[in-house]
Design a protein around this motif. Sequence first.
Motif, PDB file in Angstrom:
ATOM      1  N   ALA A  12      -2.753  -1.680  -4.839  1.00 58.25           N
ATOM      2  CA  ALA A  12      -1.312  -1.372  -4.943  1.00 58.25           C
ATOM      3  C   ALA A  12      -1.314  -0.029  -5.711  1.00 58.25           C
ATOM      4  O   ALA A  12      -0.445   0.939  -5.278  1.00 58.25           O
ATOM      5  CB  ALA A  12      -0.646  -2.520  -5.807  1.00 58.25           C
ATOM      6  N   LYS A  13      -2.092   0.128  -6.654  1.00 59.85           N
ATOM      7  CA  LYS A  13      -1.789   1.325  -7.404  1.00 59.85           C
ATOM      8  C   LYS A  13      -2.211   2.593  -6.574  1.00 59.85           C
ATOM      9  O   LYS A  13      -1.620   3.793  -6.653  1.00 59.85           O
ATOM     10  CB  LYS A  13      -3.070   1.395  -8.786  1.00 59.85           C
ATOM     11  N   GLY A  14      -3.311   2.365  -5.836  1.00 57.94           N
ATOM     12  CA  GLY A  14      -3.577   3.539  -4.661  1.00 57.94           C
ATOM     13  C   GLY A  14      -2.395   3.637  -3.730  1.00 57.94           C
ATOM     14  O   GLY A  14      -2.182   4.873  -3.491  1.00 57.94           O
ATOM     15  N   PHE A  15      -2.096   2.634  -3.325  1.00 58.59           N
ATOM     16  CA  PHE A  15      -0.944   2.883  -2.227  1.00 58.59           C
ATOM     17  C   PHE A  15       0.226   3.463  -2.661  1.00 58.59           C
ATOM     18  O   PHE A  15       0.809   4.385  -2.213  1.00 58.59           O
ATOM     19  CB  PHE A  15      -0.601   1.260  -1.652  1.00 58.59           C
ATOM     20  N   PHE A  16       0.831   3.184  -3.831  1.00 55.31           N
ATOM     21  CA  PHE A  16       1.970   3.630  -4.508  1.00 55.31           C
ATOM     22  C   PHE A  16       1.678   5.060  -4.849  1.00 55.31           C
ATOM     23  O   PHE A  16       2.557   6.076  -4.876  1.00 55.31           O
ATOM     24  CB  PHE A  16       2.433   2.726  -5.610  1.00 55.31           C
ATOM     25  N   SER A  17       0.378   5.402  -5.455  1.00 56.60           N
ATOM     26  CA  SER A  17       0.142   6.866  -5.710  1.00 56.60           C
ATOM     27  C   SER A  17       0.236   7.556  -4.532  1.00 56.60           C
ATOM     28  O   SER A  17       0.658   8.682  -4.753  1.00 56.60           O
ATOM     29  CB  SER A  17      -1.399   6.833  -6.282  1.00 56.60           C
ATOM     30  N   GLU A  18      -0.175   7.040  -3.314  1.00 55.11           N
ATOM     31  CA  GLU A  18       0.043   7.826  -2.130  1.00 55.11           C
ATOM     32  C   GLU A  18       1.494   8.344  -1.899  1.00 55.11           C
ATOM     33  O   GLU A  18       1.864   9.245  -1.140  1.00 55.11           O
ATOM     34  CB  GLU A  18      -0.734   7.335  -1.002  1.00 55.11           C
ATOM     35  N   LEU A  19       2.541   7.483  -2.574  1.00 55.02           N
ATOM     36  CA  LEU A  19       4.012   7.596  -2.252  1.00 55.02           C
ATOM     37  C   LEU A  19       4.425   8.408  -3.211  1.00 55.02           C
ATOM     38  O   LEU A  19       5.710   8.607  -3.288  1.00 55.02           O
ATOM     39  CB  LEU A  19       4.580   6.036  -2.101  1.00 55.02           C
ATOM     40  N   GLY A  20       3.629   8.987  -4.300  1.00 52.98           N
ATOM     41  CA  GLY A  20       4.177   9.723  -5.258  1.00 52.98           C
ATOM     42  C   GLY A  20       4.529   8.853  -6.542  1.00 52.98           C
ATOM     43  O   GLY A  20       4.993   9.803  -7.568  1.00 52.98           O
ATOM     44  N   ILE A  21       4.005   7.690  -6.551  1.00 55.61           N
ATOM     45  CA  ILE A  21       4.273   6.952  -8.024  1.00 55.61           C
ATOM     46  C   ILE A  21       2.886   7.046  -8.830  1.00 55.61           C
ATOM     47  O   ILE A  21       1.804   6.963  -8.343  1.00 55.61           O
ATOM     48  CB  ILE A  21       4.718   5.516  -7.734  1.00 55.61           C
ATOM     49  N   LEU A  22       3.017   7.429 -10.197  1.00 57.99           N
ATOM     50  CA  LEU A  22       1.757   7.503 -10.622  1.00 57.99           C
ATOM     51  C   LEU A  22       1.146   6.355 -10.927  1.00 57.99           C
ATOM     52  O   LEU A  22       1.767   5.466 -11.270  1.00 57.99           O
ATOM     53  CB  LEU A  22       2.252   8.364 -12.122  1.00 57.99           C
ATOM     54  N   LYS A  23      -0.232   6.417 -10.938  1.00 62.58           N
ATOM     55  CA  LYS A  23      -0.877   5.105 -10.989  1.00 62.58           C
ATOM     56  C   LYS A  23      -0.677   4.527 -12.362  1.00 62.58           C
ATOM     57  O   LYS A  23      -0.581   3.397 -12.213  1.00 62.58           O
ATOM     58  CB  LYS A  23      -2.664   5.496 -10.944  1.00 62.58           C
ATOM     59  N   LYS A  24      -0.513   5.349 -13.478  1.00 63.84           N
ATOM     60  CA  LYS A  24      -0.305   4.851 -14.690  1.00 63.84           C
ATOM     61  C   LYS A  24       0.894   4.046 -14.856  1.00 63.84           C
ATOM     62  O   LYS A  24       1.012   3.000 -15.768  1.00 63.84           O
ATOM     63  CB  LYS A  24      -0.289   5.800 -15.830  1.00 63.84           C
ATOM     64  N   ASP A  25       1.716   4.382 -13.843  1.00 60.86           N
ATOM     65  CA  ASP A  25       3.202   3.606 -14.018  1.00 60.86           C
ATOM     66  C   ASP A  25       3.106   2.156 -13.242  1.00 60.86           C
ATOM     67  O   ASP A  25       4.112   1.487 -13.182  1.00 60.86           O
ATOM     68  CB  ASP A  25       4.231   4.598 -13.441  1.00 60.86           C
ATOM     69  N   VAL A  26       2.237   1.856 -12.090  1.00 55.12           N
ATOM     70  CA  VAL A  26       2.046   0.930 -11.486  1.00 55.12           C
ATOM     71  C   VAL A  26       1.120  -0.225 -12.193  1.00 55.12           C
ATOM     72  O   VAL A  26       0.110   0.187 -12.579  1.00 55.12           O
ATOM     73  CB  VAL A  26       1.224   1.116 -10.187  1.00 55.12           C
ATOM     74  N   ILE A  33       7.243 -10.857 -11.890  1.00 58.94           N
ATOM     75  CA  ILE A  33       7.125 -11.062 -10.693  1.00 58.94           C
ATOM     76  C   ILE A  33       7.353  -9.871  -9.805  1.00 58.94           C
ATOM     77  O   ILE A  33       6.697  -9.673  -8.886  1.00 58.94           O
ATOM     78  CB  ILE A  33       8.058 -12.336 -10.437  1.00 58.94           C
ATOM     79  N   VAL A  34       8.335  -9.084 -10.112  1.00 59.25           N
ATOM     80  CA  VAL A  34       8.679  -7.979  -9.270  1.00 59.25           C
ATOM     81  C   VAL A  34       8.731  -6.594 -10.017  1.00 59.25           C
ATOM     82  O   VAL A  34       9.389  -6.508 -11.182  1.00 59.25           O
ATOM     83  CB  VAL A  34       9.907  -8.032  -8.412  1.00 59.25           C
ATOM     84  N   ASN A  35       8.113  -5.405  -9.782  1.00 58.26           N
ATOM     85  CA  ASN A  35       8.317  -4.235 -10.117  1.00 58.26           C
ATOM     86  C   ASN A  35       9.080  -3.382  -9.322  1.00 58.26           C
ATOM     87  O   ASN A  35       8.624  -3.560  -8.050  1.00 58.26           O
ATOM     88  CB  ASN A  35       6.997  -3.820 -10.439  1.00 58.26           C
ATOM     89  N   GLU A  36       9.752  -2.579  -9.666  1.00 55.41           N
ATOM     90  CA  GLU A  36      10.720  -1.632  -8.650  1.00 55.41           C
ATOM     91  C   GLU A  36      10.315  -0.255  -9.117  1.00 55.41           C
ATOM     92  O   GLU A  36      10.283   0.074 -10.232  1.00 55.41           O
ATOM     93  CB  GLU A  36      12.200  -1.999  -8.959  1.00 55.41           C
ATOM     94  N   TYR A  37       9.856   0.562  -8.154  1.00 53.71           N
ATOM     95  CA  TYR A  37       9.786   2.024  -8.224  1.00 53.71           C
ATOM     96  C   TYR A  37      10.704   2.832  -7.557  1.00 53.71           C
ATOM     97  O   TYR A  37      10.774   2.500  -6.258  1.00 53.71           O
ATOM     98  CB  TYR A  37       8.020   2.198  -8.018  1.00 53.71           C
ATOM     99  N   ARG A  38      10.939   3.936  -8.093  1.00 48.91           N
ATOM    100  CA  ARG A  38      11.883   4.788  -7.381  1.00 48.91           C
ATOM    101  C   ARG A  38      11.230   6.186  -7.384  1.00 48.91           C
ATOM    102  O   ARG A  38      10.721   6.632  -8.484  1.00 48.91           O
ATOM    103  CB  ARG A  38      12.976   5.035  -8.268  1.00 48.91           C
ATOM    104  N   LYS A  39      11.311   6.790  -6.297  1.00 47.78           N
ATOM    105  CA  LYS A  39      10.546   8.295  -6.117  1.00 47.78           C
ATOM    106  C   LYS A  39      11.849   8.760  -5.417  1.00 47.78           C
ATOM    107  O   LYS A  39      12.062   8.610  -4.233  1.00 47.78           O
ATOM    108  CB  LYS A  39       9.363   8.078  -5.509  1.00 47.78           C
ATOM    109  N   GLU A  40      12.611   9.932  -5.776  1.00 43.80           N
ATOM    110  CA  GLU A  40      13.841  10.460  -5.524  1.00 43.80           C
ATOM    111  C   GLU A  40      14.683   9.451  -4.991  1.00 43.80           C
ATOM    112  O   GLU A  40      15.147   8.485  -5.569  1.00 43.80           O
ATOM    113  CB  GLU A  40      13.219  11.591  -4.383  1.00 43.80           C
TER     114      GLU A  40
END
Length: 107
Positions: A12-26, A33-40
């Motif tokens: 999941a960390k690698g997947f979201f990293s490819e979408l521009g979410i920093l690994k340290k934030d994942v 149960i649920v984490n929400e991430y926003r990128k732009e």
Amino acid sequence: IGELGSGKTVFAKGFFSELGILKKDVTSPSYIIVNEYRKEEHLFYHIDLYRYRNFEDDFGFWEIMEKGEKIVIEWADRLGDDVDCLDLLIFFEISENQRIIKITKKT
């Protein structure tokens, strides 16, 4: 889908990293149960069903499925028959000193 320690959160960390979410934030959403991430203007979700039994009633699973652009679900096998709603299933297996990953796509 896979046992504890098989690499689901690392994936999941690698997947979201490819979408521009920093690994340290994942982080693993095991306890919340649920984490929400926003990128732009994009909205992504990371769901962990390990501790959850009645996912539909309490946290709006289907609403998340409708509004999230990319959604990673750990322990997706807990969905039972509803696992058919997912586009991809990724299976993680521990085999001696390695991890085996199998990906199946909904046809």
